[in-house]
Design a protein around this motif. Structure first.
Motif, PDB file in Angstrom:
ATOM      1  N   LEU A 251      31.249  35.316  42.015  1.00  0.00           N
ATOM      2  CA  LEU A 251      32.264  35.994  41.224  1.00  0.00           C
ATOM      3  C   LEU A 251      33.518  36.064  42.086  1.00  0.00           C
ATOM      4  CD1 LEU A 251      33.242  37.662  38.777  1.00  0.00           C
ATOM      5  CD2 LEU A 251      32.410  39.693  40.004  1.00  0.00           C
ATOM      6  N   VAL A 252      34.595  35.501  41.589  1.00  0.00           N
ATOM      7  CA  VAL A 252      35.886  35.527  42.286  1.00  0.00           C
ATOM      8  C   VAL A 252      36.814  36.398  41.449  1.00  0.00           C
ATOM      9  CG1 VAL A 252      37.823  34.149  43.132  1.00  0.00           C
ATOM     10  CG2 VAL A 252      35.489  33.212  43.216  1.00  0.00           C
ATOM     11  N   VAL A 253      37.225  37.528  42.030  1.00  0.00           N
ATOM     12  CA  VAL A 253      38.097  38.453  41.314  1.00  0.00           C
ATOM     13  C   VAL A 253      39.522  38.247  41.818  1.00  0.00           C
ATOM     14  CG1 VAL A 253      38.536  40.859  40.694  1.00  0.00           C
ATOM     15  CG2 VAL A 253      36.187  40.092  41.143  1.00  0.00           C
ATOM     16  N   VAL A 254      40.399  37.935  40.884  1.00  0.00           N
ATOM     17  CA  VAL A 254      41.809  37.690  41.198  1.00  0.00           C
ATOM     18  C   VAL A 254      42.681  38.604  40.347  1.00  0.00           C
ATOM     19  CG1 VAL A 254      41.457  35.296  41.927  1.00  0.00           C
ATOM     20  CG2 VAL A 254      41.913  35.800  39.533  1.00  0.00           C
ATOM     21  N   ASP A 255      43.939  38.742  40.750  1.00  0.00           N
ATOM     22  CA  ASP A 255      44.838  39.634  40.009  1.00  0.00           C
ATOM     23  C   ASP A 255      45.080  39.145  38.584  1.00  0.00           C
ATOM     24  OD1 ASP A 255      46.390  37.450  40.692  1.00  0.00           O
ATOM     25  OD2 ASP A 255      48.092  38.624  41.396  1.00  0.00           O
ATOM     26  N   SER A 256      45.097  37.839  38.377  1.00  0.00           N
ATOM     27  CA  SER A 256      45.294  37.270  37.048  1.00  0.00           C
ATOM     28  C   SER A 256      44.515  35.960  36.960  1.00  0.00           C
ATOM     29  CB  SER A 256      46.782  37.009  36.794  1.00  0.00           C
ATOM     30  OG  SER A 256      46.962  36.366  35.557  1.00  0.00           O
ATOM     31  N   ALA A 257      43.569  35.892  36.035  1.00  0.00           N
ATOM     32  CA  ALA A 257      42.694  34.717  35.920  1.00  0.00           C
ATOM     33  C   ALA A 257      43.238  33.731  34.893  1.00  0.00           C
ATOM     34  CB  ALA A 257      41.281  35.166  35.561  1.00  0.00           C
ATOM     35  N   ASP A 258      44.469  33.286  35.108  1.00  0.00           N
ATOM     36  CA  ASP A 258      45.070  32.315  34.195  1.00  0.00           C
ATOM     37  C   ASP A 258      44.437  30.937  34.410  1.00  0.00           C
ATOM     38  OD1 ASP A 258      46.988  30.723  36.187  1.00  0.00           O
ATOM     39  OD2 ASP A 258      47.141  32.869  36.635  1.00  0.00           O
ATOM     40  N   TYR A 259      44.740  30.028  33.509  1.00  0.00           N
ATOM     41  CA  TYR A 259      44.134  28.696  33.544  1.00  0.00           C
ATOM     42  C   TYR A 259      44.365  27.990  34.883  1.00  0.00           C
ATOM     43  CZ  TYR A 259      43.400  23.759  32.737  1.00  0.00           C
ATOM     44  OH  TYR A 259      42.982  22.454  32.857  1.00  0.00           O
TER      45      TYR A 259
END
Length: 146
Positions: free
Chosen positions: A84-92
């Protein structure tokens, strides 16, 4: 995103087959230190992936958590490595870049392990928790922070 989830489900079923469970039957263990063990080689691979993610994303990377059969040390040699990679914004573009990074790292290792990053942002994770989705609840309970 749906493709990633399907890959995760298939990989988990394959790992469960290794433990003697019938297809579709999930194995649930309490989240104790006894069960949250991970092979050192898998931990090192996960940490290398996290380092590359930090280089790519900088402060946009919020956390990386291993889950699935490799996090529980119940994997087969051909099992993928769920992260699981959590990022501030999971855009394309972010999801695509992370997938490419995982593929590159896989090709660089002596024993290729398919990295399967599941990229999400905090609002999506919180929504899945509110809906009590099994995937995110299992990651919360059994995941290993890297």
């Amino acid at each position: 995103m749906a493709l990633t989830v399907v890959v995760v489900a298939v990989a988990c079923e394959a790992a469960n087959g290794q433990t003697g469970l019938s297809s579709g039957q999930a194995e649930h263990r309490p989240a104790t230190a006894k069960y949250l063990r991970m092979r050192e080689s898998d931990r090192q691979l996960g940490l290398r992936f996290k380092e590359r993610l930090q280089e790519l994303l900088g402060p946009r990377l919020l956390r990386v958590r291993a889950f699935g059969s490799r996090a529980r040390d119940l994997c087969r040699v051909d099992s993928d490595f769920d992260l699981l990679v959590v990022v501030d914004s999971a855009d394309y573009e972010t999801r695509r870049s992370i997938a490419h990074l995982g593929a590159d790292l896989m090709l660089e290792t002596d024993e290729p392990v398919a990295l399967s990053p599941l990229v999400m942002d905090p609002p999506r994770i919180e929504r899945l928790r509110q809906l009590e989705r099994k995937l995110i609840l299992d990651i919360d309970r059994e995941g290993v922070e890297l």
